[in-house]
Motif scaffolding. Sequence first.
Motif, PDB file in Angstrom:
ATOM      1  N   ARG A 154       2.085  -0.960   3.816  1.00 35.94           N
ATOM      2  CA  ARG A 154       0.992  -2.035   3.032  1.00 35.94           C
ATOM      3  C   ARG A 154       0.748  -1.603   1.725  1.00 35.94           C
ATOM      4  NH1 ARG A 154       0.194  -5.651   3.314  1.00 35.94           N
ATOM      5  NH2 ARG A 154      -2.155  -6.314   3.563  1.00 35.94           N
ATOM      6  N   SER A 155       1.364  -0.544   1.260  1.00 27.08           N
ATOM      7  CA  SER A 155       1.026  -0.217  -0.163  1.00 27.08           C
ATOM      8  C   SER A 155       2.230  -0.598  -1.079  1.00 27.08           C
ATOM      9  CB  SER A 155       0.745   1.100  -0.254  1.00 27.08           C
ATOM     10  OG  SER A 155       1.714   2.079  -0.081  1.00 27.08           O
TER      11      SER A 155
ATOM     12  N   GLN B 190      -5.653  -7.722  -0.202  1.00 25.42           N
ATOM     13  CA  GLN B 190      -6.579  -7.906   0.714  1.00 25.42           C
ATOM     14  C   GLN B 190      -7.133  -9.415   0.946  1.00 25.42           C
ATOM     15  OE1 GLN B 190      -7.540  -5.367   3.035  1.00 25.42           O
ATOM     16  NE2 GLN B 190      -6.197  -4.023   1.941  1.00 25.42           N
TER      17      GLN B 190
ATOM     18  N   VAL C 147      -0.243 -11.059   7.230  1.00 24.57           N
ATOM     19  CA  VAL C 147      -0.300 -10.176   5.853  1.00 24.57           C
ATOM     20  C   VAL C 147      -0.193 -11.014   4.747  1.00 24.57           C
ATOM     21  CG1 VAL C 147       0.431  -8.249   7.002  1.00 24.57           C
ATOM     22  CG2 VAL C 147       2.154  -9.465   6.042  1.00 24.57           C
TER      23      VAL C 147
END
Length: 326
Positions: free
Chosen positions: A190-191, A212, A226
């Motif tokens: 996710r980073s 986010q 996402v």
Amino acid sequence: MRNLIVLVVPVLVAACSDTGSKSATPPSHAELIAHETELLKLTLTSEAQRRLGIETVRVGGGSAQRVRPVAGEIVVPPMTANGVPTNSLSNLQQIGSQQAVADGEVARTEAQARLARIALNRAEALVREEAGSVRARDEAAAALAAANAVADAARQQRRLLGPAVGAMGNQTRLWVRASVFASDLAGLSRSAQTMVRPLGGEGVSRAAQPVQAPPSANGAAGTVDVYYAFDNCDRAFRVGQRVSVDLPLEGQSSGLSVPSSAILRDIYGGEWVYRRTGKDTFVRQRIEVASEKDGRALLSRGLQAGAEVVTVGAAELFGTEFGAAH
């Protein structure tokens, strides 16, 4: 009765003989004509190779971050951190109507706040001149605070509705929404940034950063959404456009690596390279690309280490093989 038996027996014998003859011949037959590579061998003289500018390189090892291509959709980012992005499934007519009502509410509450400020200034002036009561001044101050709170709430509600419908196509920064199966979410990095490409591979690709967003999912499909943000100052992508998103996964994948210039793709999406099998012979060989980045392609199958592939002139060999003029 005896004559009947004599007549039936030859019929049964004939039926048995017919069955035996049919079973001896199979209903289908497969015959190997030739191997795929034997049909695609090219022999070029040294002079022809020089004219075509043939250059080759040895296949070596490489590694790259594991990615998983999924389908994505370009959406409009919200105006506030608590907002919801606008996608193609949104009812734009309804959103536009809500925005018009919200704009009117913002104008009304801001007018009331200005009026409350004027009343407070007047009450304070009367108190200074000893012509008014302190209680009236305090009530005016409380009315101003209430009016400001209502105006802030109206502005926040307007921001939740996103940018104006007419300005959605002029956004310089967009989001892409990608759906991931819930079972694959744990392996997603996710980073790390992702790459956004138009479907079909034609056009510019764009690096996107994770952001986010309010949680969203599709319970029927078992997927979780996402979001990634990217710059769109050149208007290369449009709101609602379907794209391909290379989601980064944890870990690295290793294998054989070749320059991207060595890869040819046919009209059916097949991936090929030309492998040198002799001094003057070349063979078109099918491969499968696992990932591609910075001019290098990581292969999942199709070649062996040490094989010599054509990096310059592969398109010319393709045209030579099929008779296309160059």
